[in-house]
Write an enzyme that holds these catalytic residues in place. Structure first.
Site, PDB file in Angstrom:
ATOM      1  N   THR A  24       0.904  -1.061  -0.089  1.00  0.00           N
ATOM      2  CA  THR A  24      -0.146  -0.004   0.072  1.00  0.00           C
ATOM      3  C   THR A  24       0.883   1.366   0.113  1.00  0.00           C
ATOM      4  O   THR A  24       1.991   1.179   0.609  1.00  0.00           O
ATOM      5  CB  THR A  24      -0.652   0.083   1.257  1.00  0.00           C
ATOM      6  OG1 THR A  24      -1.696  -1.203   1.353  1.00  0.00           O
ATOM      7  CG2 THR A  24      -1.994   1.104   1.238  1.00  0.00           C
ATOM      8  N   ARG A  66     -11.546  -9.975  -3.040  1.00  0.00           N
ATOM      9  CA  ARG A  66     -11.345  -9.350  -1.769  1.00  0.00           C
ATOM     10  C   ARG A  66     -11.284  -7.821  -1.865  1.00  0.00           C
ATOM     11  O   ARG A  66     -10.412  -7.101  -2.711  1.00  0.00           O
ATOM     12  CB  ARG A  66     -10.133 -10.032  -1.223  1.00  0.00           C
ATOM     13  CG  ARG A  66      -9.991  -9.325   0.401  1.00  0.00           C
ATOM     14  CD  ARG A  66      -8.810  -8.160   0.274  1.00  0.00           C
ATOM     15  NE  ARG A  66      -8.332  -8.067   1.736  1.00  0.00           N
ATOM     16  CZ  ARG A  66      -7.430  -7.151   2.041  1.00  0.00           C
ATOM     17  NH1 ARG A  66      -7.101  -6.287   1.035  1.00  0.00           N
ATOM     18  NH2 ARG A  66      -6.998  -6.993   3.046  1.00  0.00           N
ATOM     19  N   VAL A  67     -11.927  -7.015  -0.967  1.00  0.00           N
ATOM     20  CA  VAL A  67     -11.791  -5.674  -1.023  1.00  0.00           C
ATOM     21  C   VAL A  67     -11.292  -5.421   0.357  1.00  0.00           C
ATOM     22  O   VAL A  67     -11.951  -5.607   1.499  1.00  0.00           O
ATOM     23  CB  VAL A  67     -13.167  -4.747  -1.360  1.00  0.00           C
ATOM     24  CG1 VAL A  67     -12.828  -3.327  -1.172  1.00  0.00           C
ATOM     25  CG2 VAL A  67     -13.326  -5.252  -2.722  1.00  0.00           C
ATOM     26  N   GLY A  68     -10.210  -4.543   0.547  1.00  0.00           N
ATOM     27  CA  GLY A  68      -9.614  -4.074   1.724  1.00  0.00           C
ATOM     28  C   GLY A  68      -9.938  -2.831   2.388  1.00  0.00           C
ATOM     29  O   GLY A  68     -11.072  -2.375   1.825  1.00  0.00           O
ATOM     30  N   ASP A  69      -9.295  -2.445   3.054  1.00  0.00           N
ATOM     31  CA  ASP A  69      -9.685  -1.038   3.769  1.00  0.00           C
ATOM     32  C   ASP A  69      -9.465   0.306   3.005  1.00  0.00           C
ATOM     33  O   ASP A  69     -10.228   1.058   3.020  1.00  0.00           O
ATOM     34  CB  ASP A  69      -8.743  -0.765   5.080  1.00  0.00           C
ATOM     35  CG  ASP A  69      -7.248  -0.859   4.611  1.00  0.00           C
ATOM     36  OD1 ASP A  69      -6.732  -1.619   4.179  1.00  0.00           O
ATOM     37  OD2 ASP A  69      -6.555   0.562   4.762  1.00  0.00           O
ATOM     38  N   HIS A 122      -2.753  -4.427   7.909  1.00  0.00           N
ATOM     39  CA  HIS A 122      -3.638  -5.239   7.931  1.00  0.00           C
ATOM     40  C   HIS A 122      -5.089  -4.808   7.696  1.00  0.00           C
ATOM     41  O   HIS A 122      -5.883  -4.218   8.521  1.00  0.00           O
ATOM     42  CB  HIS A 122      -3.525  -6.185   9.174  1.00  0.00           C
ATOM     43  CG  HIS A 122      -4.399  -7.561   9.217  1.00  0.00           C
ATOM     44  ND1 HIS A 122      -4.481  -8.137  10.355  1.00  0.00           N
ATOM     45  CD2 HIS A 122      -5.012  -8.246   7.967  1.00  0.00           C
ATOM     46  CE1 HIS A 122      -5.214  -9.118   9.858  1.00  0.00           C
ATOM     47  NE2 HIS A 122      -5.549  -9.139   8.445  1.00  0.00           N
ATOM     48  N   THR A 138      -2.197   2.140   6.109  1.00  0.00           N
ATOM     49  CA  THR A 138      -1.325   1.029   5.401  1.00  0.00           C
ATOM     50  C   THR A 138      -1.551  -0.216   6.690  1.00  0.00           C
ATOM     51  O   THR A 138      -1.298   0.090   7.829  1.00  0.00           O
ATOM     52  CB  THR A 138      -0.273   1.316   4.999  1.00  0.00           C
ATOM     53  OG1 THR A 138       0.457   0.108   4.712  1.00  0.00           O
ATOM     54  CG2 THR A 138       0.853   2.063   5.925  1.00  0.00           C
TER      55      THR A 138
END
Lengths: 166, 134
Positions: B1, B29-32, B54, B52
């Site tokens: 990131t 999968r979509v992250g933060d 987990h 940035t």
């Protein structure tokens, strides 16, 4: 008030042999963003410029150099927000785009929505004239090596990327 | 990131975050990063943050907005950043890093992971680091 630009190149485990690449990458990016501010550009112009620099640098996990999903493909997410009007734009699971951050800004500037995803984001990119790039141009040998390593049944991809919890 | 935050000469703040996600993630999968308040947030009344780390843990504590909330309560950019990262570590077992600015130009680059590459430019001076304390 003092104008400022701050950038990051990602938290986690950075192997020693890549630390110099990371440091030179973030310093180049912050210089690019700060040059925009010094030229009278807005904070939004500055952050998009800095992140575009980082996306184009294969040392970082965004744009060219992105990590691969379990199938070995590149799927990227990006987000921008400006503090005056709380305007924001995002894209998720986009493919074949060199600079997702610029697409996120177009979502903010040209639509009434906050986030476009996957195929819809790709269609929007086409309608905005954003060029598509081959997936191979976003994949590095390093990202392919890490993908292969993490296909092993006992692999822990999160720990591999982020390091062990202390 | 990767990410950036900035304050311009008008006092306007902004943030930008971009990522390929987590290694060998599931397809779709979509992250933060694209989630407002998680991968970033910007508000001229308080400041701007880019995060940035987990992603699933960042989303559980809505990290960027959490940090700005701490600043609204009177915390400095450094203290608010540390409080947000501590919350993520102890409530969601996640490591990460943040860059934070307020509209006056105060800034911080903080992380709970072993390393985070960061750089800042202000008053024609360049700051950068990779390890804690740099």
């Amino acid at each position: 008030m003092l104008p400022v630009v701050v950038v990051h190149g990602g938290a986690g485990h950075i192997p020693k042999e890549r630390s110099e690449l990371s440091t030179s990458g973030v310093t180049s990016a912050v210089r690019a963003g700060y040059a925009v501010l010094r030229g009278g550009g807005s904070s939004m112009d500055a952050v998009v410029e800095a992140v575009t620099y980082l996306e184009n640098n294969p040392a970082f996990n965004a744009g060219c150099g992105s990590v691969l999903n379990v199938k070995g493909d590149v799927e990227m997410d990006a987000f921008v927000m400006e503090g005056k009007t709380l305007g924001s734009g995002a894209v998720s699971a986009v493919r074949n785009i060199a600079n997702p951050i610029q697409l996120a800004r177009l979502v903010m500037d040209k639509t009434s929505h906050l986030c476009l995803t996957a195929e819809g984001a790709k269609q929007f990119a086409r309608s905005m004239g954003v060029p598509e790039v081959p997936q191979e141009s976003l994949i590095t040998e390093y990202s392919r090596m890490r993908w292969r390593k993490n296909l092993a049944p006992d692999a822990n991809p999160v720990e591999c990327q982020m390091g062990k919890m202390g | 990131t990767v990410g950036a935050v900035a304050v311009d000469s008008q006092g306007n703040v902004a943030c930008a975050t971009s990522t390929g996600g987590i290694l060998n993630k599931m397809e779709g999968r979509v992250g933060d990063t694209p989630c407002i308040g998680c991968g970033g947030y910007a508000d001229n009344m308080v400041g701007a943050v880019s995060t940035t780390g987990h992603g699933e843990a960042i989303m559980k504590v809505v990290l960027a907005k959490h940090i700005l909330y701490q600043m609204e309560q009177g915390q400095s950019v450094e203290a608010a950043s540390d409080l947000g990262l501590a919350c993520m570590k102890f409530r969601a077992a996640g490591l990460g890093g943040v860059i934070t600015v307020d509209p006056q130009g105060h800034w911080a680059a903080r992380f709970s992971s072993r390393q985070m590459a960061w750089a800042a430019a202000q008053k024609d001076t360049l700051h950068y680091g990779l390890y804690e304390g740099e």
